[in-house]
Design a protein around this motif. Structure first.
Motif, PDB file in Angstrom:
ATOM      1  N   GLU A  14       0.836  -1.192   0.000  1.00  0.00           N
ATOM      2  CA  GLU A  14       0.000   0.000   0.000  1.00  0.00           C
ATOM      3  C   GLU A  14       0.877   1.251   0.000  1.00  0.00           C
ATOM      4  N   LEU A  15       0.632   2.104  -0.971  1.00  0.00           N
ATOM      5  CA  LEU A  15       1.324   3.378  -1.051  1.00  0.00           C
ATOM      6  C   LEU A  15       0.283   4.470  -1.006  1.00  0.00           C
ATOM      7  N   LEU A  21       3.318   8.562  -6.392  1.00  0.00           N
ATOM      8  CA  LEU A  21       3.861   9.257  -7.551  1.00  0.00           C
ATOM      9  C   LEU A  21       5.370   9.074  -7.640  1.00  0.00           C
ATOM     10  N   LEU A  22       6.028   9.128  -6.523  1.00  0.00           N
ATOM     11  CA  LEU A  22       7.472   8.931  -6.488  1.00  0.00           C
ATOM     12  C   LEU A  22       7.816   7.502  -6.900  1.00  0.00           C
ATOM     13  N   GLN A  24       6.018   5.530  -8.805  1.00  0.00           N
ATOM     14  CA  GLN A  24       5.757   5.385 -10.234  1.00  0.00           C
ATOM     15  C   GLN A  24       6.909   5.952 -11.052  1.00  0.00           C
ATOM     16  N   ASN A  25       7.433   7.089 -10.651  1.00  0.00           N
ATOM     17  CA  ASN A  25       8.574   7.658 -11.362  1.00  0.00           C
ATOM     18  C   ASN A  25       9.797   6.761 -11.238  1.00  0.00           C
ATOM     19  N   ALA A  26       9.985   6.142 -10.093  1.00  0.00           N
ATOM     20  CA  ALA A  26      11.123   5.240  -9.897  1.00  0.00           C
ATOM     21  C   ALA A  26      11.026   4.030 -10.816  1.00  0.00           C
ATOM     22  N   MET A  27       9.812   3.580 -11.098  1.00  0.00           N
ATOM     23  CA  MET A  27       9.634   2.407 -11.952  1.00  0.00           C
ATOM     24  C   MET A  27      10.154   2.647 -13.375  1.00  0.00           C
ATOM     25  N   ASN A  80      16.247  12.971  -6.808  1.00  0.00           N
ATOM     26  CA  ASN A  80      14.831  13.252  -6.573  1.00  0.00           C
ATOM     27  C   ASN A  80      14.323  12.888  -5.188  1.00  0.00           C
ATOM     28  N   ILE A  81      14.724  11.752  -4.675  1.00  0.00           N
ATOM     29  CA  ILE A  81      14.245  11.376  -3.343  1.00  0.00           C
ATOM     30  C   ILE A  81      14.879  12.275  -2.299  1.00  0.00           C
ATOM     31  N   ALA A  82      16.144  12.623  -2.494  1.00  0.00           N
ATOM     32  CA  ALA A  82      16.811  13.519  -1.550  1.00  0.00           C
ATOM     33  C   ALA A  82      16.078  14.851  -1.462  1.00  0.00           C
ATOM     34  N   GLU A  83      15.584  15.332  -2.588  1.00  0.00           N
ATOM     35  CA  GLU A  83      14.828  16.585  -2.614  1.00  0.00           C
ATOM     36  C   GLU A  83      13.508  16.442  -1.856  1.00  0.00           C
TER      37      GLU A  83
END
Length: 122
Positions: A14-15, A21-22, A24-27, A80-83
């Motif tokens: 579960e997300l 959204l993060l 999905q972008n990682a995928m 991106n995750i760091a941001e």
């Protein structure tokens, strides 16, 4: 926009909120389909950290873990995750509310009335 699991059917975990959204972008940066579930779980682990320091440590582990097998994912995550870890500057009791769509649903349940605009002529 209310976030729903339908937007990411390939995840068995579960997300909620911005995580989905993060993830999905990682995928898009994940080279193998088999890696997707683990990547999504790892991203969730980062954002479920207790504080910013622990989140940065989890992110460093994430980048190290995928540096060899998915270098594009590791580079994307580092940028991106760091941001996105700026969320940890908000107190934890507020952070929990912000990462779900419930605040939008609560506003709709209260029946917020639209503002009336009245024009005055002289």
């Amino acid at each position: 926009m209310i976030f729903d699991q339908r937007f990411a059917p390939e995840f068995d975990i579960e997300l909620t909120g911005p995580y989905i959204l993060l993830a999905q972008n990682a995928m898009h940066h994940t080279p193998k389909v088999e890696m997707r579930k683990q990547v999504a779980e790892d991203i969730r682990t980062i954002f479920n950290a207790n504080d910013a320091h622990q989140a940065h440590e989890e992110l460093a582990c994430f980048v190290d873990r995928y540096q060899e097998t998915a270098p594009k994912l590791a580079a994307w995550a580092e940028a991106n995750i760091a941001e996105s870890l700026a969320i940890f500057s908000i107190p934890s009791e507020h952070r929990k509310r912000m990462r779900t769509a419930n605040m939008f649903e609560r506003v709709n349940e209260r029946g917020v009335k639209p503002l009336r605009c009245t024009t005055y002529s002289k």
